[in-house]
Design a protein around this motif. Structure first.
Motif, PDB file in Angstrom:
ATOM      1  N   ARG A  42      -0.390 -11.144  -1.337  1.00  0.00           N
ATOM      2  CA  ARG A  42       0.691 -11.799  -0.590  1.00  0.00           C
ATOM      3  C   ARG A  42       1.452 -12.767  -1.485  1.00  0.00           C
ATOM      4  O   ARG A  42       2.674 -12.843  -1.451  1.00  0.00           O
ATOM      5  CB  ARG A  42       0.129 -12.550   0.627  1.00  0.00           C
ATOM      6  CG  ARG A  42      -0.042 -11.673   1.824  1.00  0.00           C
ATOM      7  CD  ARG A  42      -0.353 -12.529   3.059  1.00  0.00           C
ATOM      8  NE  ARG A  42      -1.405 -11.857   3.780  1.00  0.00           N
ATOM      9  CZ  ARG A  42      -2.607 -12.330   4.040  1.00  0.00           C
ATOM     10  NH1 ARG A  42      -2.929 -13.545   3.680  1.00  0.00           N
ATOM     11  NH2 ARG A  42      -3.489 -11.618   4.694  1.00  0.00           N
ATOM     12  N   GLU A  43       0.706 -13.523  -2.266  1.00  0.00           N
ATOM     13  CA  GLU A  43       1.330 -14.483  -3.176  1.00  0.00           C
ATOM     14  C   GLU A  43       2.180 -13.751  -4.220  1.00  0.00           C
ATOM     15  O   GLU A  43       3.292 -14.180  -4.534  1.00  0.00           O
ATOM     16  CB  GLU A  43       0.262 -15.348  -3.850  1.00  0.00           C
ATOM     17  CG  GLU A  43       0.803 -16.405  -4.765  1.00  0.00           C
ATOM     18  CD  GLU A  43       1.662 -17.443  -4.055  1.00  0.00           C
ATOM     19  OE1 GLU A  43       2.516 -18.036  -4.731  1.00  0.00           O
ATOM     20  OE2 GLU A  43       1.506 -17.644  -2.834  1.00  0.00           O
ATOM     21  N   ARG A  46       5.317 -12.553  -2.469  1.00  0.00           N
ATOM     22  CA  ARG A  46       6.202 -13.687  -2.233  1.00  0.00           C
ATOM     23  C   ARG A  46       6.897 -14.095  -3.532  1.00  0.00           C
ATOM     24  O   ARG A  46       8.105 -14.301  -3.573  1.00  0.00           O
ATOM     25  CB  ARG A  46       5.425 -14.879  -1.666  1.00  0.00           C
ATOM     26  CG  ARG A  46       6.326 -16.061  -1.283  1.00  0.00           C
ATOM     27  CD  ARG A  46       5.521 -17.299  -0.931  1.00  0.00           C
ATOM     28  NE  ARG A  46       4.787 -17.861  -2.043  1.00  0.00           N
ATOM     29  CZ  ARG A  46       5.336 -18.565  -3.038  1.00  0.00           C
ATOM     30  NH1 ARG A  46       6.616 -18.775  -3.081  1.00  0.00           N
ATOM     31  NH2 ARG A  46       4.594 -19.044  -4.013  1.00  0.00           N
ATOM     32  N   TRP A  47       6.139 -14.168  -4.613  1.00  0.00           N
ATOM     33  CA  TRP A  47       6.703 -14.543  -5.901  1.00  0.00           C
ATOM     34  C   TRP A  47       7.726 -13.504  -6.355  1.00  0.00           C
ATOM     35  O   TRP A  47       8.793 -13.848  -6.859  1.00  0.00           O
ATOM     36  CB  TRP A  47       5.587 -14.682  -6.924  1.00  0.00           C
ATOM     37  CG  TRP A  47       6.070 -15.216  -8.234  1.00  0.00           C
ATOM     38  CD1 TRP A  47       6.292 -16.517  -8.564  1.00  0.00           C
ATOM     39  CD2 TRP A  47       6.414 -14.453  -9.385  1.00  0.00           C
ATOM     40  NE1 TRP A  47       6.746 -16.607  -9.845  1.00  0.00           N
ATOM     41  CE2 TRP A  47       6.840 -15.347 -10.382  1.00  0.00           C
ATOM     42  CE3 TRP A  47       6.408 -13.093  -9.675  1.00  0.00           C
ATOM     43  CZ2 TRP A  47       7.240 -14.933 -11.635  1.00  0.00           C
ATOM     44  CZ3 TRP A  47       6.818 -12.690 -10.931  1.00  0.00           C
ATOM     45  CH2 TRP A  47       7.224 -13.610 -11.893  1.00  0.00           C
ATOM     46  N   ARG A  49       9.505 -11.487  -4.440  1.00  0.00           N
ATOM     47  CA  ARG A  49      10.703 -11.636  -3.598  1.00  0.00           C
ATOM     48  C   ARG A  49      11.525 -12.847  -4.028  1.00  0.00           C
ATOM     49  O   ARG A  49      12.748 -12.803  -4.067  1.00  0.00           O
ATOM     50  CB  ARG A  49      10.307 -11.783  -2.134  1.00  0.00           C
ATOM     51  CG  ARG A  49       9.892 -10.496  -1.496  1.00  0.00           C
ATOM     52  CD  ARG A  49       9.565 -10.706  -0.039  1.00  0.00           C
ATOM     53  NE  ARG A  49       9.060  -9.479   0.550  1.00  0.00           N
ATOM     54  CZ  ARG A  49       8.290  -9.432   1.594  1.00  0.00           C
ATOM     55  NH1 ARG A  49       7.926 -10.546   2.214  1.00  0.00           N
ATOM     56  NH2 ARG A  49       7.877  -8.273   2.070  1.00  0.00           N
ATOM     57  N   GLU A  50      10.825 -13.921  -4.345  1.00  0.00           N
ATOM     58  CA  GLU A  50      11.508 -15.134  -4.789  1.00  0.00           C
ATOM     59  C   GLU A  50      12.250 -14.873  -6.097  1.00  0.00           C
ATOM     60  O   GLU A  50      13.405 -15.280  -6.257  1.00  0.00           O
ATOM     61  CB  GLU A  50      10.477 -16.252  -4.980  1.00  0.00           C
ATOM     62  CG  GLU A  50      10.977 -17.623  -4.673  1.00  0.00           C
ATOM     63  CD  GLU A  50       9.842 -18.628  -4.710  1.00  0.00           C
ATOM     64  OE1 GLU A  50       9.610 -19.189  -5.797  1.00  0.00           O
ATOM     65  OE2 GLU A  50       9.209 -18.841  -3.660  1.00  0.00           O
TER      66      GLU A  50
END
Length: 190
Positions: A42-43, A46-47, A49-50
């Motif tokens: 997940r991290e 998220r990273w 996508r960021e």
């Protein structure tokens, strides 16, 4: 003596209890490992996508800078080209505006070259080189204005293609390139 428990019974119960504790610890460790892996995935997502969002924002800013610089250059080049075609003098203000806009456009290409994909980087010279040649023609009082129109048209087509590709890269609506080419084959706007 019926109240006495054989010695093997407490040993078996102790072994079963110990095995239960060990099995519970193994299951908890396995569950914790899975939870940790899911959290790490997940991290990472998220990273990613960021990073993608930051990259898109950087490309959008770079593209906007290039588009603004080219359009500002076009305004002063058009004015200078029309003056030269009409046999008029440019004047110091128009001359300095053309030089300044040309320099600003060259500087604006840097961020776009960093963030743009190869296909867009390949289109930038097609939009810019005719403008550079046109600015030299416009600024040189000894040059004939006959070649200015072809450089202007080539620059306009190159820019419209570049702009359409930049907009597509950002996921925005873009001009139909067949229409662009058809317009300039038929009768270009003055």
């Amino acid at each position: 003596m019926s109240s006495q428990v054989p010695i093997w019974v407490p040993i078996v119960v102790a072994l079963l209890g110990f095995a239960g504790v060990i099995l519970t610890q193994m299951l908890n460790a396995r569950r914790e490992n899975r939870r940790w892996q899911l959290e790490a995935e997940r991290e990472e997502l998220r990273w990613s996508r960021e990073q993608s969002s930051r990259s898109r924002e950087a490309r959008a800013a770079a593209y906007a800078e290039v588009m603004g610089a080219i359009e500002a250059l076009d305004i002063v080049l058009y004015e200078g080209r029309r003056a030269r075609e009409d046999g008029k003098s440019l004047g110091e203000l128009v001359t300095s505006d053309i030089r300044e806009a040309t320099g600003n456009t060259r500087r604006a290409l840097g961020p776009a070259n960093v963030h743009a994909p190869e296909a867009i980087r390949d289109l930038m010279p097609k939009a810019m080189m005719p403008r550079i040649r046109l600015s030299r023609l416009v600024l040189d009082p000894a040059s004939e204005p006959t070649g200015m129109r072809s450089e202007w048209d080539a620059g306009q087509v190159g820019y419209r293609v570049l702009r359409a590709e930049m907009r597509r890269d950002l996921g925005l609506d873009a001009e139909d390139l067949e229409v662009v080419h058809a317009q300039y084959r038929e009768k270009p706007a003055r």
